[in-house]
Design a protein around this motif. Sequence first.
Motif, PDB file in Angstrom:
ATOM      1  N   VAL A   1       0.839  -1.203   0.000  1.00  0.00           N
ATOM      2  CA  VAL A   1       0.000   0.000   0.000  1.00  0.00           C
ATOM      3  C   VAL A   1       0.867   1.243   0.000  1.00  0.00           C
ATOM      4  N   ASP A   2       1.917   1.256   0.820  1.00  0.00           N
ATOM      5  CA  ASP A   2       2.829   2.410   0.836  1.00  0.00           C
ATOM      6  C   ASP A   2       3.485   2.615  -0.525  1.00  0.00           C
ATOM      7  N   ALA A   3       3.897   1.515  -1.157  1.00  0.00           N
ATOM      8  CA  ALA A   3       4.516   1.609  -2.473  1.00  0.00           C
ATOM      9  C   ALA A   3       3.527   2.155  -3.494  1.00  0.00           C
ATOM     10  N   LEU A   4       2.282   1.689  -3.440  1.00  0.00           N
ATOM     11  CA  LEU A   4       1.256   2.185  -4.363  1.00  0.00           C
ATOM     12  C   LEU A   4       0.966   3.663  -4.113  1.00  0.00           C
TER      13      LEU A   4
ATOM     14  N   ALA B   1       1.400   9.154  -5.736  1.00  0.00           N
ATOM     15  CA  ALA B   1       1.807  10.539  -5.407  1.00  0.00           C
ATOM     16  C   ALA B   1       2.795  11.032  -6.454  1.00  0.00           C
ATOM     17  N   GLY B   2       3.656  10.151  -6.955  1.00  0.00           N
ATOM     18  CA  GLY B   2       4.619  10.534  -7.971  1.00  0.00           C
ATOM     19  C   GLY B   2       3.931  10.839  -9.287  1.00  0.00           C
TER      20      GLY B   2
ATOM     21  N   ALA C   1       2.138  14.157  -9.069  1.00  0.00           N
ATOM     22  CA  ALA C   1       3.053  15.309  -9.100  1.00  0.00           C
ATOM     23  C   ALA C   1       3.495  15.617 -10.534  1.00  0.00           C
ATOM     24  N   THR C   2       3.575  14.608 -11.406  1.00  0.00           N
ATOM     25  CA  THR C   2       3.992  14.853 -12.774  1.00  0.00           C
ATOM     26  C   THR C   2       2.835  15.247 -13.670  1.00  0.00           C
ATOM     27  N   HIS C   3       1.615  14.928 -13.309  1.00  0.00           N
ATOM     28  CA  HIS C   3       0.431  15.290 -14.068  1.00  0.00           C
ATOM     29  C   HIS C   3      -0.457  16.226 -13.253  1.00  0.00           C
ATOM     30  N   PRO C   4      -0.295  17.538 -13.517  1.00  0.00           N
ATOM     31  CA  PRO C   4      -1.117  18.478 -12.752  1.00  0.00           C
ATOM     32  C   PRO C   4      -2.532  18.549 -13.182  1.00  0.00           C
TER      33      PRO C   4
END
Length: 118
Positions: free
Chosen positions: A103-106, A111-112, A115-118
């Motif tokens: 879950v943390d990895a997902l 989140a990554g 951050a790249t797709h506003p």
Amino acid sequence: MANDLVKNLEDSLKECTAILCRSRTEVTAVERELSTEEFDRPTMDFWEASRKLEAFFIQKQPASSTSDAQLRQEIEDIKAEINRKKLMLLQHRASLANCKEVVDALLLQGAGKNATHP
């Protein structure tokens, strides 16, 4: 049955103590002889009641030994069950830790991407 035996023992002891506790100011030889005879019956009743109670407990002793063995077996079974459940808890904790990592990895991946797709 045991209650009757205990009650008989108590009653016979009360009879003995009642005779002993009577206050007498003058005791003649005849009265002394009568009081001895009077005391013999309750004393014999007391001894008989105590023998019966003792026999009752001696008779019950093997039964308690059997139940002791059963209790020991139940205790061992409960200990084995506790150990089995402790092991199961450890396995579930390890599984939960793995799930948390996934879950943390997902969440990090999500989140990554956000951050790249506003």
